[in-house]
Design a protein around this motif. Structure first.
Motif, short mmCIF file in Angstrom:
data_model
loop_
_atom_site.label_atom_id
_atom_site.label_comp_id
_atom_site.label_asym_id
_atom_site.label_seq_id
_atom_site.Cartn_x
_atom_site.Cartn_y
_atom_site.Cartn_z
N ALA A 1 0.84 -1.19 0.00
CA ALA A 1 0.00 0.00 0.00
C ALA A 1 0.88 1.25 0.00
N LEU A 2 0.57 2.18 -0.91
CA LEU A 2 1.38 3.39 -1.05
C LEU A 2 0.47 4.62 -1.15
N PRO A 3 0.91 5.76 -0.60
CA PRO A 3 0.19 7.02 -0.82
C PRO A 3 0.20 7.36 -2.32
N PRO A 4 -0.75 8.18 -2.78
CA PRO A 4 -0.91 8.42 -4.22
C PRO A 4 0.35 8.81 -4.98
N ARG A 5 1.11 9.80 -4.49
CA ARG A 5 2.26 10.24 -5.27
C ARG A 5 3.41 9.23 -5.23
N GLU A 6 3.57 8.55 -4.13
CA GLU A 6 4.58 7.49 -4.09
C GLU A 6 4.21 6.38 -5.07
N ARG A 7 2.93 6.06 -5.13
CA ARG A 7 2.48 5.02 -6.05
C ARG A 7 2.70 5.45 -7.49
N THR A 8 2.36 6.69 -7.81
CA THR A 8 2.56 7.18 -9.18
C THR A 8 4.03 7.18 -9.55
N LEU A 9 4.88 7.57 -8.60
CA LEU A 9 6.32 7.58 -8.85
C LEU A 9 6.84 6.17 -9.11
N LEU A 10 6.45 5.22 -8.25
CA LEU A 10 6.90 3.84 -8.43
C LEU A 10 6.32 3.24 -9.72
N GLU A 11 5.10 3.61 -10.03
CA GLU A 11 4.47 3.17 -11.27
C GLU A 11 5.29 3.62 -12.48
N THR A 12 5.71 4.89 -12.47
CA THR A 12 6.51 5.42 -13.58
C THR A 12 7.83 4.68 -13.71
N LEU A 13 8.49 4.43 -12.58
CA LEU A 13 9.76 3.70 -12.60
C LEU A 13 9.55 2.26 -13.04
N MET A 14 8.43 1.66 -12.61
CA MET A 14 8.16 0.26 -12.94
C MET A 14 7.89 0.09 -14.43
N LEU A 15 7.14 1.03 -15.01
CA LEU A 15 6.84 0.96 -16.44
C LEU A 15 8.10 1.15 -17.28
N LYS A 16 9.13 1.74 -16.67
CA LYS A 16 10.41 1.95 -17.35
C LYS A 16 11.52 1.12 -16.72
N ALA A 17 11.16 0.04 -16.02
CA ALA A 17 12.13 -0.78 -15.28
C ALA A 17 13.30 -1.16 -16.18
N GLY A 18 14.51 -0.94 -15.66
CA GLY A 18 15.72 -1.23 -16.43
C GLY A 18 16.23 -0.05 -17.23
N SER A 19 15.45 1.03 -17.27
CA SER A 19 15.85 2.25 -17.99
C SER A 19 15.91 3.43 -17.02
N THR A 20 16.81 4.33 -17.26
CA THR A 20 16.93 5.51 -16.42
C THR A 20 15.81 6.50 -16.72
N VAL A 21 15.21 7.04 -15.67
CA VAL A 21 14.15 8.05 -15.81
C VAL A 21 14.68 9.33 -15.19
N ASP A 22 14.75 10.41 -15.96
CA ASP A 22 15.32 11.64 -15.39
C ASP A 22 14.34 12.31 -14.44
N LYS A 23 14.89 13.20 -13.61
CA LYS A 23 14.08 13.83 -12.56
C LYS A 23 12.93 14.66 -13.13
N GLN A 24 13.16 15.31 -14.26
CA GLN A 24 12.10 16.12 -14.84
C GLN A 24 10.95 15.24 -15.29
#
Length: 224
Positions: free
Chosen positions: A149-172
């Motif tokens: 269970a994650l708060p909304p923004r933490e979940r969205t952040l992890l979701e973004t990283l997960m959808l790009k797993a194995g690739s670098t995602v820049d801060k912007q």
């Protein structure tokens, strides 16, 4: 997931945006074709919801320009016109889906998830990074078989990283994924969210790596 809603009917736009935010989507709303065209050049979205009959640049013009730039973001056309000729034309110039108003909320959410799933290798319903699992149908995480269970923004952040797993995602890109047009992006808050996620993943096979000057990378620990 971040969506761009292009709709000039204020009441309908408010209803759709509220519905989608309740489903934990980040939603930016613009009410003209010119604003949509500009926004699509400045930010990345997971899905675009595009009305055709809008002020300024028509919806089909927005779609044509998008594809001329070779931007492959999925587009769902939302229109009051059930014309088969118009539907065929929209699909031919680059739309991925076509829905006739009035829109049924659950169907729209299901179609958005289906479009995102099509972008995934193998079109799987689940994505794994070690023992961290993400279900595209429910948009929920589990860790070693237990719900995470994650708060909304933490979940969205992890979701973004997960959808790009194995690739670098820049801060912007991460800032864009968790903040909408009406929010004030905060780099300090982003780093705090990453810190909190790392704490929650301490026992996981998945870990978030910082690449100085580049961004963040989600990968399994045995790759470190």
């Amino acid at each position: 997931m971040k969506l761009l809603l292009v709709e000039d009917n204020a009441e309908l736009a408010h209803w759709l945006a509220s519905l989608l935010r309740e489903q934990a989507f980040v939603v930016d709303h613009v009410d003209s074709g010119d604003a949509a065209d500009l926004q699509l050049q400045q930010q990345r979205y997971d899905v675009v919801l595009l009305d055709l009959n809008i002020p300024g640049l028509p919806g089909k013009g927005v779609l044509r320009r998008l594809r001329e730039r070779r931007d492959a973001v999925p587009v769902i056309v939302l229109t009051a016109t059930a014309s088969l000729d118009q539907k065929v034309l929209c699909l031919e110039i680059g739309a991925d889906d076509y829905m006739v108003k009035p829109i049924e909320g659950r169907e729209l959410v299901a179609r958005i998830k289906a479009l995102v799933r099509r972008q995934m290798p193998g079109k799987a319903n689940e994505i794994a990074c070690g023992d961290l699992l993400y279900d595209l149908r429910t948009r929920q995480f589990s860790l070693a078989g237990a719900e995470l269970a994650l708060p909304p923004r933490e979940r969205t952040l992890l979701e973004t990283l997960m959808l790009k797993a194995g690739s670098t995602v820049d801060k912007q890109a991460l800032l864009d994924s968790i903040y909408g047009l009406d929010d004030e992006p905060s780099l300090d808050a982003l780093e705090l969210y990453v810190h909190r996620l790392r704490k929650k993943l301490e026992t996981s096979q998945a870990t978030i790596i910082t690449l100085r000057g580049l961004g963040y990378l989600l990968r399994t620990r045995d790759e470190s």
